[in-house]
Design an enzyme around this catalytic site. Structure first.
Site, PDB file in Angstrom:
ATOM      1  N   HIS A 289       0.835  -1.203   0.000  1.00 19.99           N
ATOM      2  CA  HIS A 289       0.000   0.000   0.000  1.00 19.99           C
ATOM      3  C   HIS A 289       0.869   1.252   0.000  1.00 19.99           C
ATOM      4  O   HIS A 289       0.545   2.249  -0.654  1.00 19.99           O
ATOM      5  CB  HIS A 289      -0.919  -0.013   1.230  1.00 19.99           C
ATOM      6  N   CYS A 290       1.989   1.195   0.706  1.00 16.34           N
ATOM      7  CA  CYS A 290       2.860   2.360   0.863  1.00 16.34           C
ATOM      8  C   CYS A 290       3.539   2.789  -0.432  1.00 16.34           C
ATOM      9  O   CYS A 290       3.895   3.967  -0.587  1.00 16.34           O
ATOM     10  CB  CYS A 290       3.940   2.062   1.900  1.00 16.34           C
ATOM     11  N   ILE A 291       3.764   1.863  -1.352  1.00 19.05           N
ATOM     12  CA  ILE A 291       4.512   2.214  -2.567  1.00 19.05           C
ATOM     13  C   ILE A 291       3.588   2.500  -3.747  1.00 19.05           C
ATOM     14  O   ILE A 291       4.057   2.706  -4.862  1.00 19.05           O
ATOM     15  CB  ILE A 291       5.536   1.124  -2.946  1.00 19.05           C
TER      16      ILE A 291
END
Length: 325
Positions: A316-318
């Site tokens: 999700h972070c990237i």
């Protein structure tokens, strides 16, 4: 997405560089099987990105510092007063409260660059925030953590009321649910100091998928219990009680750096699919089944996320999604 560029990502200290490149490429190609993907590439990394990424991935060669598009990039919203328009919220970004290993000069320009590529108007915010620091149901409910939004290194002097007012102005949040802190690893050298997207996410309005560390030997056991207690009985912006679904943590507890923050809550939802992190763990198949049930009609695609987590985040972070206008 952003192709990895930071020194700490590419010097082999936390993960082999080949594994880092492969992880980012695997996520990009998994998403590209379902929808268009654009990726920003630092000029010095252009040849490497060309080796790992197929031509189906749109590339923009621009200066970047890091690779966490969720955080330095914009948060897209819909504007009910302008049908067909998806403004891009440009948060203030200061590398998660000033992490020593992170740079910000180029990353502070990324939100506006992405908005330009997407032909989206920019909605500027005065609040230091990252996309991983919020989770929403799309109908006015937001999850946040106090150690992120009220971090004195991010927003000195801000109150909960100040944060809630800004979230209402920028993303239409009418109900903000505060969680006191994040996972233990997230307060280490590469941590965000409490991002909520490592802990819980809305699979649909009214339903929260919640990280569940069940091993009493892990310090996140108490964090997880407090999280579940906090969300139990909560209601959304419409006053409807929230349903929580447990996502059991992977069985592995430690890596070379200490207690892991491996979790299945940090996944990306795309058109027709869910891209989830896997950890070569017995609970991978358990989580896959839970996500399949939570997102009917979507394929669940697993990617080895250990190199990404070693650098401080997850799938999700990237990534960052833009809604259909």
């Amino acid at each position: 997405m952003i192709w990895p560029a930071a020194d700490y990502m590419l010097d082999g200290t936390y993960a082999p560089v080949e594994a880092v490149w492969r992880a980012w490429a695997d996520v990009a190609h998994a998403i590209a099987a379902f929808q268009a993907v654009s990726i920003l590439v630092e000029p010095s990394q252009e040849q490497v990105a060309r080796r790992y990424l197929s031509d189906i991935i749109e590339r923009h060669v621009v200066p970047v510092d890091d690779a966490w598009m969720r955080d330095s990039g914009p948060t897209f919203v819909r504007d009910s007063t302008r049908p067909g328009v998806t403004p891009a919220v440009n948060w203030q970004f200061n590398a998660w409260g000033g992490l020593e290993l992170a740079e910000t000069a180029a990353d502070n320009a990324i939100a506006a660059r992405v908005a330009g590529f997407a032909d989206a108007p920019v909605l500027h915010s005065s609040m230091v925030n990252e996309g991983g620091g919020i989770h929403v149901d799309g109908r006015g409910t937001a999850l946040v953590t106090a150690t992120v939004q009220l971090d004195p290194r991010r927003n000195p002097g801000w109150s909960r009321e100040n944060v809630e007012a800004e979230l209402e102005r920028t993303i239409g949040a009418r109900r903000v649910i505060w969680i006191e802190r994040g996972l233990t690893r997230d307060y280490g050298p590469l941590g965000t100091r409490g991002h909520v997207d490592m802990m819980a996410t809305f699979s649909e309005p009214g339903v929260l998928l919640v990280h569940d560390q069940r091993d009493d030997g892990h310090p996140d056991r108490s964090v997880s219990m407090a999280l579940h207690a906090r969300l139990s009985g909560e209601r959304d912006a419409s006053g409807v009680p929230l349903t929580t679904v447990s996502l059991p943590a992977p069985t592995v507890l430690r890596d070379a750096e200490g207690w892991v923050d491996y979790n299945y809550a940090n996944h990306a939802v795309v058109n027709g699919a869910v891209i989830m992190g896997e950890f070569d763990d017995p609970h991978d198949s358990v989580a896959r089944g839970i996500l399949r049930d939570a997102y009917p009609g979507r394929q669940v695609i697993g990617i080895d996320a250990r190199p990404i987590f070693a650098l401080g985040g997850g799938i999700h972070c990237i990534t960052q999604q833009q809604p259909t206008a």
